[in-house]
Design an enzyme around this catalytic site. Structure first.
Site, PDB file in Angstrom:
ATOM      1  N   GLN A 186      58.130  67.392  91.698  1.00 12.05           N
ATOM      2  CA  GLN A 186      59.448  67.788  92.184  1.00 12.05           C
ATOM      3  C   GLN A 186      60.602  67.194  91.373  1.00 12.05           C
ATOM      4  OE1 GLN A 186      57.710  70.082  95.041  1.00 12.05           O
ATOM      5  NE2 GLN A 186      59.876  69.998  94.523  1.00 12.05           N
ATOM      6  N   LEU A 223      63.072  71.721  94.656  1.00  7.31           N
ATOM      7  CA  LEU A 223      63.539  70.780  95.674  1.00  7.31           C
ATOM      8  C   LEU A 223      62.671  70.928  96.914  1.00  7.31           C
ATOM      9  CD1 LEU A 223      66.392  72.408  94.511  1.00  7.31           C
ATOM     10  CD2 LEU A 223      67.331  70.316  95.509  1.00  7.31           C
ATOM     11  N   GLY A 244      60.056  78.785  92.351  1.00  6.89           N
ATOM     12  CA  GLY A 244      59.874  78.522  93.772  1.00  6.89           C
ATOM     13  C   GLY A 244      60.522  77.203  94.155  1.00  6.89           C
ATOM     14  N   ARG A 245      60.487  76.922  95.470  1.00  5.79           N
ATOM     15  CA  ARG A 245      61.018  75.662  96.002  1.00  5.79           C
ATOM     16  C   ARG A 245      62.413  75.352  95.456  1.00  5.79           C
ATOM     17  NH1 ARG A 245      55.925  71.420  96.763  1.00  5.79           N
ATOM     18  NH2 ARG A 245      54.657  72.857  98.006  1.00  5.79           N
ATOM     19  N   SER A 246      63.304  76.306  95.612  1.00  9.77           N
ATOM     20  CA  SER A 246      64.647  76.123  95.057  1.00  9.77           C
ATOM     21  C   SER A 246      65.746  76.491  96.066  1.00  9.77           C
ATOM     22  CB  SER A 246      64.799  76.982  93.800  1.00  9.77           C
ATOM     23  OG  SER A 246      63.810  76.715  92.853  1.00  9.77           O
TER      24      SER A 246
END
EC number: 4.2.2.10
Length: 370
Positions: A186, A223, A244-246
């Site tokens: 991350q 994040l 992804g994961r943004s």
């Protein structure tokens, strides 16, 4: 944990500006005399000391090899391997399951960041202050400012190889003009304990990588927000080349994204579970075909023209519309969580068009005058 009140201490003159949004009032090292470490050992000593510190660094602090190497079991669970642009996963949490494993050697320094103590300011002098091979951890601490540095090269071939900035059980932390790049996992990792009064501003999440879990040069690990009651202002940041994961907006996180730019995303930006809550206003989405992953179960407000006045009661002003270029739809009007903004310091929002070009050029460790 109980946190001390720091309003009586002035912010050091080594810091540019003051914290916008939820972290307003943070003072870091306060009026402590600035120190200028020249070695990685000196830097670690200052960051972990029990007294307030204003720390100024210049140039590259190279941690690679400083703590030796360690052998782990890893496996290939993605469609590509590190030999052809992918990532392997370290089997530290049993993620390999029944997949065959093999030995890999990682750099120990990159695996876990420096445990920064309370009442610290870390500022990079000029545009070349870099932590190479070492991240930063904030666990059970408060009143910290990190400004104008880059964190890079944390075992990027391996998932679980290293997070750039890790938060757990914290209060009043301001991350400003920070570039993160080439990581094992991350860029920002918020654990399940509560993180209150956090601001991330003017920072560059550079997801372009030689080792991609999605096999396309984009990082999936942007994040991770899973805190039990986190409060995060996300202001004037540049989120580039992710898949992804943004963010991954989960837990019970209150996320206020203002005047930030998402660009060139190959998968999706927002995902999440549980009760993540996100207000997005005045942002730019440029070439983000899927802004919200299907199945998102939290609450989102995307500031459409028809509902801008819904922000007035809790924010004291109308919300500001987002802007979209070659991007997917983003139409959400959940406002049941707006009561959580009451009595919190709220950052102002400019029009999306006014920040579309300035945020990408200004974000990251670009302050030449510090």
């Amino acid at each position: 944990m109980a946190f001390a009140h720091h309003a009586e201490a002035a912010q050091s003159s080594i810091v540019s500006g003051s914290a916008p949004g939820f972290a307003a009032g943070v003072t870091g090292g306060g009026d402590a005399t600035p120190v200028y470490p020249t070695t990685i050992d000196e830097l670690k000593e200052y960051l972990t000391s029990s007294s307030p510190q204003n720390i100024v660094i210049e140039g590259t602090f190279d941690f690679v090899g400083s703590e030796g190497t360690k052998t782990y079991q890893a496996c290939n669970i993605y469609d590509c391997t590190p030999d052809n642009g992918g990532q392997a996963i370290l089997n530290t949490l049993g993620g390999c399951g029944d997949t065959s494993t093999y030995d890999v050697t990682i750099d120990v320094a990159g695996y876990q960041g420096i445990n920064v103590a309370s009442d610290k300011t870390l500022v990079g002098k000029g545009t070349g202050a870099v932590l190479n091979g070492k991240g930063l951890r904030f666990v059970g601490v408060s009143n910290i400012i990190i400004q104008n540095i880059e964190i890079t090269n944390l075992n990027p071939k391996y998932v679980w190889g290293g997070d750039a900035l890790t938060f757990s059980d914290t209060n009043q932390i301001w991350i400003d003009h920070v570039t993160t790049s080439s990581l094992g996992r991350q860029h920002y990792s918020f654990g399940q304990e509560s993180d209150n009064a956090i601001t991330i501003s003017n920072s560059f999440i550079n997801g372009k990588t030689d080792y991609s879990a999605t096999c396309d040069g984009h990082t999936y690990w942007g994040l991770e927000l899973v805190g039990s009651s986190d409060q995060i202002t996300f202001y004037k940041n540049y989120v580039y080349y992710t898949s992804g994961r943004s963010p991954a907006l989960s837990g019970n996180t209150l996320f206020h994204a203002v005047n930030s730019v998402w660009a060139d995303n190959s998968g999706h930006a927002i995902e999440g579970t549980d009760n993540g809550m996100g207000l997005f206003e005045g942002n730019v989405f440029n070439n983000v075909p899927t802004i919200v992953q299907s199945g998102f179960v939290g609450q989102l407000f995307s500031s459409e023209s028809a509902n801008l006045s819904q922000c007035e009661t809790s924010l004291g002003r109308d919300c500001v519309t987002n802007a979209y270029t070659s991007s997917g739809s983003f139409s959400y009007d959940d406002d049941g969580f707006f009561v959580d903004f009451e009595n919190l310091p709220i950052v102002s929002a400019a029009s999306a068009s006014s920040i579309a070009s300035t945020v990408p050029s200004d974000a990251g460790n670009t302050l030449s005058s510090t």
